[in-house]
Design a protein around this motif. Structure first.
Motif, PDB file in Angstrom:
ATOM      1  N   UNK A 172       0.069   9.067  44.646  1.00 33.34           N
ATOM      2  CA  UNK A 172      -1.073   9.583  43.809  1.00 33.34           C
ATOM      3  C   UNK A 172      -1.080   8.777  42.433  1.00 33.34           C
ATOM      4  N   UNK A 173      -0.292   7.837  42.283  1.00 36.62           N
ATOM      5  CA  UNK A 173      -0.350   6.996  40.947  1.00 36.62           C
ATOM      6  C   UNK A 173      -0.283   5.546  41.555  1.00 36.62           C
ATOM      7  N   UNK A 174      -0.461   4.685  40.567  1.00 34.64           N
ATOM      8  CA  UNK A 174      -0.396   3.035  40.887  1.00 34.64           C
ATOM      9  C   UNK A 174       0.227   2.512  39.599  1.00 34.64           C
ATOM     10  N   UNK A 175       1.457   2.840  39.790  1.00 36.30           N
ATOM     11  CA  UNK A 175       2.254   2.008  38.608  1.00 36.30           C
ATOM     12  C   UNK A 175       2.283   0.709  38.727  1.00 36.30           C
TER      13      UNK A 175
ATOM     14  N   UNK B 292       7.634  10.885  41.719  1.00 41.67           N
ATOM     15  CA  UNK B 292       6.909  10.851  40.091  1.00 41.67           C
ATOM     16  C   UNK B 292       6.955  12.216  39.404  1.00 41.67           C
ATOM     17  N   UNK B 293       7.109  13.303  40.040  1.00 40.24           N
ATOM     18  CA  UNK B 293       6.894  14.528  39.261  1.00 40.24           C
ATOM     19  C   UNK B 293       5.572  15.005  39.182  1.00 40.24           C
TER      20      UNK B 293
ATOM     21  N   UNK C 273       1.106   4.036  34.496  1.00 42.11           N
ATOM     22  CA  UNK C 273       0.816   4.725  35.960  1.00 42.11           C
ATOM     23  C   UNK C 273      -0.674   4.488  36.360  1.00 42.11           C
ATOM     24  N   UNK C 274      -1.327   3.773  35.475  1.00 44.90           N
ATOM     25  CA  UNK C 274      -2.795   3.557  35.981  1.00 44.90           C
ATOM     26  C   UNK C 274      -3.552   4.829  35.913  1.00 44.90           C
ATOM     27  N   UNK C 275      -3.150   5.785  35.056  1.00 49.09           N
ATOM     28  CA  UNK C 275      -3.970   7.021  34.818  1.00 49.09           C
ATOM     29  C   UNK C 275      -3.378   8.212  35.022  1.00 49.09           C
ATOM     30  N   UNK C 276      -2.040   8.345  35.112  1.00 54.93           N
ATOM     31  CA  UNK C 276      -1.174   9.608  35.450  1.00 54.93           C
ATOM     32  C   UNK C 276      -1.347  10.667  34.133  1.00 54.93           C
ATOM     33  N   UNK C 277      -1.164  11.823  34.537  1.00 60.52           N
ATOM     34  CA  UNK C 277      -1.066  12.777  33.179  1.00 60.52           C
ATOM     35  C   UNK C 277       0.333  13.371  32.912  1.00 60.52           C
ATOM     36  N   UNK C 278       0.650  12.939  31.727  1.00 65.17           N
ATOM     37  CA  UNK C 278       2.461  12.898  31.428  1.00 65.17           C
ATOM     38  C   UNK C 278       2.382  14.565  31.526  1.00 65.17           C
ATOM     39  N   UNK C 279       1.652  15.415  30.803  1.00 62.36           N
ATOM     40  CA  UNK C 279       1.971  16.551  30.737  1.00 62.36           C
ATOM     41  C   UNK C 279       2.125  17.352  32.022  1.00 62.36           C
ATOM     42  N   UNK C 280       1.376  16.901  33.076  1.00 52.31           N
ATOM     43  CA  UNK C 280       1.662  17.601  34.418  1.00 52.31           C
ATOM     44  C   UNK C 280       3.167  16.917  34.788  1.00 52.31           C
ATOM     45  N   UNK C 281       3.630  15.968  34.790  1.00 56.05           N
ATOM     46  CA  UNK C 281       5.068  15.681  35.093  1.00 56.05           C
ATOM     47  C   UNK C 281       5.845  16.429  34.120  1.00 56.05           C
ATOM     48  N   UNK C 282       5.676  16.570  32.923  1.00 57.71           N
ATOM     49  CA  UNK C 282       6.386  17.551  31.874  1.00 57.71           C
ATOM     50  C   UNK C 282       6.523  18.698  32.562  1.00 57.71           C
TER      51      UNK C 282
ATOM     52  N   UNK D 113      10.082   8.436  35.174  1.00 55.57           N
ATOM     53  CA  UNK D 113       9.330   8.709  34.098  1.00 55.57           C
ATOM     54  C   UNK D 113       9.584   7.594  32.890  1.00 55.57           C
ATOM     55  N   UNK D 114       8.442   6.848  33.031  1.00 54.48           N
ATOM     56  CA  UNK D 114       8.748   5.615  32.089  1.00 54.48           C
ATOM     57  C   UNK D 114       8.165   5.657  30.811  1.00 54.48           C
ATOM     58  N   UNK D 115       7.713   6.862  30.297  1.00 55.64           N
ATOM     59  CA  UNK D 115       7.270   6.944  28.879  1.00 55.64           C
ATOM     60  C   UNK D 115       7.104   8.485  28.535  1.00 55.64           C
ATOM     61  N   UNK D 116       7.147   8.794  27.178  1.00 57.70           N
ATOM     62  CA  UNK D 116       7.137  10.189  26.724  1.00 57.70           C
ATOM     63  C   UNK D 116       5.926  10.193  26.132  1.00 57.70           C
ATOM     64  N   UNK D 117       4.975   9.150  25.950  1.00 58.52           N
ATOM     65  CA  UNK D 117       3.580   9.168  25.277  1.00 58.52           C
ATOM     66  C   UNK D 117       2.696   9.164  26.284  1.00 58.52           C
ATOM     67  N   UNK D 118       1.698   9.797  25.939  1.00 61.74           N
ATOM     68  CA  UNK D 118       0.637  10.066  27.027  1.00 61.74           C
ATOM     69  C   UNK D 118       0.034   8.839  27.492  1.00 61.74           C
ATOM     70  N   UNK D 119      -0.382   8.018  26.100  1.00 61.83           N
ATOM     71  CA  UNK D 119      -1.225   6.818  26.253  1.00 61.83           C
ATOM     72  C   UNK D 119      -0.570   5.852  26.977  1.00 61.83           C
TER      73      UNK D 119
END
Ligand code: SAM
Ligand code: SF4
Length: 326
Positions: A23-26, A98-99, A133-142, A121-127
């Motif tokens: 569901x991601x495209x890292x 990927x969480x 991840x080509x579009x992943x939602x960091x908040x959802x992983x957190x 998890x490769x970044x703690x910054x949403x952008x």
């Protein structure tokens, strides 16, 4: 009895991939357009995967990691995990994700017998996260991480692939996370599996990562646990968690390699970066369990002493990691 390869390494760990889908495209794992999906008949059934797990444990494997693609996108993954966790003799069942789906599935995973989660998890910054991840939602992983903690999992292992100019500015932030929280953060050297033209510019060596952290914090070597594999581990003095460095490119990786792999298409592999493998499907279809066990032993026996890939020597055939399972 200990399962040894011809180089004297103790092989006790199987990475078992249950799907090539994700569901991601890292960007470091697969091309932007994704990878052509394997068709249903080419993917091992859950029954096949359980046979592989049983035979692997019978020859001496003690730990199984379920991986993918994204393992949590495969339908009916929970009953499958429950069955794998019941394989007699298996000491550890762990899963890499990927969480993204943990918020929904963490409790079921815990109840099914998964003992620990590795979360990529490769970044703690949403952008930056969305970019990698080509579009992943960091908040959802957190939120997924929190759900897994609530479900009763031990402190997570968090895997960060470090890439220069993309997320390497966050190495210290990830290391600092271990000060108050008992996370095991592992920094992984970027591997040129897609043979991107600019891969050398992206690569940050384990040595440089340690040096950067060492400038800020005092690092104390920290013994690897049994079954842990090729991570060199440290603790920041006074920290609750630990950090680890995994260096597939700059060294200290093959020497401690303790694993074999089976892809979701049934290819058994002794080395992640070798194009070679043994197709287990005909053996699974024939139902010949003795030959299946022999095939797994052959994979262990044929493990090369190293992948020979480094910054100067790189004739790897490109492949998407999601097809192999990392
Ligand atoms: N989808 C799950 C996930 O991302 O955790 C499991 C499968 S993923 C292929 C397994 C691991 O491979 C992840 O931790 C990912 O970061 C790592 N990986 C993929 N491509 C990589 C690369 N080019 N270099 C280093 N690690 C890579
Ligand atoms: Fe999917 Fe994992 Fe590959 Fe990212 S690293 S694209 S989450 S399989």
């Amino acid at each position: 009895m200990k399962l040894l390869d011809t180089h004297g390494r103790h092989i006790n760990y199987l990475r078992l991939s249950v799907t090539d889908r994700c569901n991601l495209r890292c960007s470091y794992c697969m091309p932007e357009q994704g990878v052509e999906k394997l068709c249903h008949e080419d993917i091992l059934t859950y029954e096949d995967l359980i046979c592989v797990a049983e035979e692997a444990v019978a020859i001496g494997i003690e730990k199984i990691r379920i991986t993918g693609g994204e393992p949590l996108v495969r339908r009916d993954i929970i009953p499958f995990l429950r069955a794998i966790s019941a394989v007699p003799g298996l000491k550890q069942l762990v899963l890499t994700t990927n969480g993204l789906l943990l918020e929904e599935l963490a409790e079921d995973l815990h109840r099914a017998g998964v003992q620990r989660l590795n979360i990529s998890l490769d970044s703690l910054k949403q952008e930056t996260f969305a970019h990698i991840t080509r579009g992943g939602d960091l908040q959802r992983v957190l939120r997924g991480l929190q759900a897994a903690e609530r479900a009763g999992f031990p402190p997570h292992k968090i895997n960060m692939v470090v890439m220069r100019g993309i997320n390497d500015d966050e190495v210290l932030d990830f290391a600092t996370m271990t000060m108050d929280r008992p996370f095991a953060v592992r920094f992984i050297e970027y591997m040129p599996t897609l043979q991107a033209e600019n891969w050398r510019t992206l690569s940050v060596s384990g040595h440089e990562i340690l040096e950067r952290i060492g400038k800020r914090y005092e690092l104390i070597p920290y013994g690897s646990q049994d079954l842990a594999g090729p991570s060199r581990n440290f603790k920041i003095k006074g920290s609750a968690g630990s950090i680890g460095i995994i260096t597939p490119i700059s060294g200290h990786f093959c020497r401690d390699c303790n694993r074999i792999r089976v892809t979701s298409a049934g290819l058994a592999k002794g080395c992640l970066l070798s194009g070679e493998g043994l197709d287990l499907k005909p053996l699974l279809r024939s139902g010949d369990r003795t030959r299946l066990g022999e095939a797994l032993r052959l994979i262990v026996a044929g493990k090369p002493d190293g992948h020979g890939l480094d910054n100067d020597n790189n004739d790897l055939q490109p492949f998407a990691m999601s097809r192999v399972g990392g």
